[in-house]
Design a protein around this motif. Structure first.
Motif, PDB file in Angstrom:
ATOM      1  N   PRO A  59       0.817  -1.207   0.000  1.00 42.91           N
ATOM      2  CA  PRO A  59       0.000   0.000   0.000  1.00 42.91           C
ATOM      3  C   PRO A  59       0.853   1.260   0.000  1.00 42.91           C
ATOM      4  N   SER A  60       0.259   2.352  -0.490  1.00 39.66           N
ATOM      5  CA  SER A  60       0.972   3.631  -0.537  1.00 39.66           C
ATOM      6  C   SER A  60       1.468   4.017   0.844  1.00 39.66           C
ATOM      7  N   VAL A  61       2.728   4.478   0.929  1.00 40.39           N
ATOM      8  CA  VAL A  61       3.321   4.730   2.237  1.00 40.39           C
ATOM      9  C   VAL A  61       3.992   6.092   2.352  1.00 40.39           C
ATOM     10  N   ILE A 117       4.865   9.724   3.553  1.00 38.52           N
ATOM     11  CA  ILE A 117       4.698  10.287   4.897  1.00 38.52           C
ATOM     12  C   ILE A 117       5.202  11.720   4.909  1.00 38.52           C
ATOM     13  N   ILE A 157      -8.098   3.034  13.081  1.00 37.08           N
ATOM     14  CA  ILE A 157      -8.722   2.738  11.787  1.00 37.08           C
ATOM     15  C   ILE A 157     -10.156   3.269  11.776  1.00 37.08           C
ATOM     16  N   PRO A 159      -9.869   7.842  13.082  1.00 33.34           N
ATOM     17  CA  PRO A 159      -8.620   8.453  12.612  1.00 33.34           C
ATOM     18  C   PRO A 159      -8.349   9.843  13.172  1.00 33.34           C
ATOM     19  N   GLU A 194      -4.801  -1.122   3.563  1.00 32.80           N
ATOM     20  CA  GLU A 194      -4.641   0.322   3.518  1.00 32.80           C
ATOM     21  C   GLU A 194      -5.009   0.947   4.857  1.00 32.80           C
ATOM     22  N   GLY A 195      -6.046   0.380   5.504  1.00 33.27           N
ATOM     23  CA  GLY A 195      -6.480   0.920   6.790  1.00 33.27           C
ATOM     24  C   GLY A 195      -5.406   0.808   7.853  1.00 33.27           C
ATOM     25  N   SER A 238      -2.517   3.176   6.935  1.00 34.68           N
ATOM     26  CA  SER A 238      -2.938   4.564   7.108  1.00 34.68           C
ATOM     27  C   SER A 238      -2.914   4.936   8.590  1.00 34.68           C
ATOM     28  N   ALA A 239      -3.374   4.018   9.441  1.00 33.71           N
ATOM     29  CA  ALA A 239      -3.365   4.260  10.888  1.00 33.71           C
ATOM     30  C   ALA A 239      -1.942   4.403  11.392  1.00 33.71           C
ATOM     31  N   ARG A 288       0.730   5.251   9.588  1.00 34.12           N
ATOM     32  CA  ARG A 288       1.328   6.444   9.011  1.00 34.12           C
ATOM     33  C   ARG A 288       0.956   7.681   9.828  1.00 34.12           C
ATOM     34  N   LYS A 289      -0.327   7.791  10.193  1.00 35.43           N
ATOM     35  CA  LYS A 289      -0.780   8.937  10.983  1.00 35.43           C
ATOM     36  C   LYS A 289      -0.175   8.915  12.387  1.00 35.43           C
TER      37      LYS A 289
END
Length: 370
Positions: free
Chosen positions: A5-7, A9, A80, A83, A126-127, A130-131, A133-134
């Motif tokens: 998945p896209s990463v 940052i 997730i 967010p 992705e979820g 994404s979690a 990454r944030k």
């Protein structure tokens, strides 16, 4: 090629360092090492955030929430579904339980656990990323050092996490399987174009001179060797009991020696006393208290023997009969010492008592001369 998945940052708003710990296989001791690095960084005056990204087994979460961070609940899985909560990390990230003495470093460390890790996980999503990454962005905003414990083995989650951090530390055991698995891991990093993020590798659970193995592993992985960490039965016992090893333990000292090679600005451990390569073979499965107790018993036995010889020499001309009670008492003491010398539990108790008194005495001296 595997898809990740896209990463991407965002740049952190402060000069912080994010380090991910990975291994070619499970059981390398990576989680213990992650906590020790956090402990060492905190003792060096750095604020630290520990993040568990092992969505499958949540090893770091289970370990630290048993005692040290027992109140930590909200984590990555919860982000997730919520967010927006990430911006309040200082309010929800786990804070260490109030401790005394050596564990005051917990005041400088926050834990981001997995959260509701009862949810079964098969594939990276992705979820999840994404979690993370944030959480990583927020952690780098509030802390000097971010340490990430990845899943053991070669998997998409660890690769995705490694893409987002600044540096990666590979933890290698001393067996052939671990070395070959770590070589495969390094090759996977190369295929994804992120091998340059590997700061180096450490050998863990070492029981012999690591020089030859370090050279072999370095040539196979084609990354820098940062140091060796001895197998410490006392630290392992602490881990089994859900405790963090003492900062003065053999294990912790060698973990701290690696910190300055990973985290800029930490020089506290540059002159830390560690084992020379040849001294690793002297590591035993006995606890330090047992060895210390053996030394104390040996010293006491020597003094008793010298005293007995002195009395016998001084009183030889006076006859022996009237000194029989004293000789019998000496004999009884010697028998007790022999029993203690062959009993590891007794030696451990004696060593523990002596170490406790020594620690209290050292703390008192530091307060007097501070």
């Amino acid at each position: 090629m595997n898809t990740i998945p896209s990463v991407s940052i965002a740049e952190a708003s402060r000069a912080s360092t994010a380090i991910a710990l990975v291994s070619g296989k499970g059981g390398s001791g990576k989680t213990m090492l992650a906590v020790a690095l956090a402990q060492g960084a905190a003792l060096a005056g750095k604020s630290v955030v520990l993040i568990d990204t092992d969505f499958a087994t949540a090893g770091l979460t289970y370990y630290l929430t048993f005692r040290a961070f027992s109140k930590a609940k909200f984590g990555l899985f919860d982000l997730i579904s919520k967010p927006d909560a990430v911006s309040n990390m200082t309010s929800w990230a786990g804070v260490g339980n109030p401790q005394a003495g050596d564990e005051r470093w917990l005041d400088e460390v926050r834990l981001v656990p997995i959260g509701d890790h009862r949810i079964p996980v098969d594939e990276v999503s992705e979820g999840m990323m994404s979690a993370f990454r944030k959480a990583l962005e927020e952690a780098k905003r509030i802390a000097d050092v971010v340490i990430v414990d990845c899943r053991g083995g070669i998997d998409k989650q660890s690769i995705a996490v490694s893409m987002m951090v600044d540096e990666v530390l590979v933890v290698v055991e001393t067996d052939t399987t671990s070395v070959r698995a770590s070589q495969h891991l390094a090759d996977e990093f190369l295929s994804f174009g992120i091998k340059d993020k590997i700061a180096g590798f450490v050998l863990n659970k070492v029981l012999d001179d690591p020089t030859s193995l370090a050279m072999t592993a370095s040539s196979l992985l084609r990354v820098d060797y940062l140091g060796a960490i001895p197998f410490d039965i006392d630290a392992t016992r602490s881990y089994i009991q859900g405790k963090v090893p003492d900062s003065s333990s053999l294990f912790s000292r060698h973990c701290f020696a690696v910190i300055s090679k990973l985290i800029p600005g930490i020089t506290l451990y540059d002159r830390l006393r560690t084992l020379s390569p040849a001294d690793f073979s002297s590591v035993t499965l006995k606890s330090p208290e047992t060895r210390l107790g053996g030394v104390m018993i040996a010293a006491f036995s020597m003094y008793i023997s010298v005293g007995l010889l002195a009395v016998a020499y001084a009183k030889a001309s006076d006859g022996v009969v009237k000194y029989l009670p004293g000789i019998a008492a000496y004999g009884l003491i010697c028998n007790v010492l022999v029993l203690a010398a062959v009993s590891d539990p007794i030696k451990q108790v004696i060593g523990g008592i002596f170490r406790s008194y020594n620690r209290v005495f050292s703390t008192a001296l530091k307060k007097i001369y501070r």
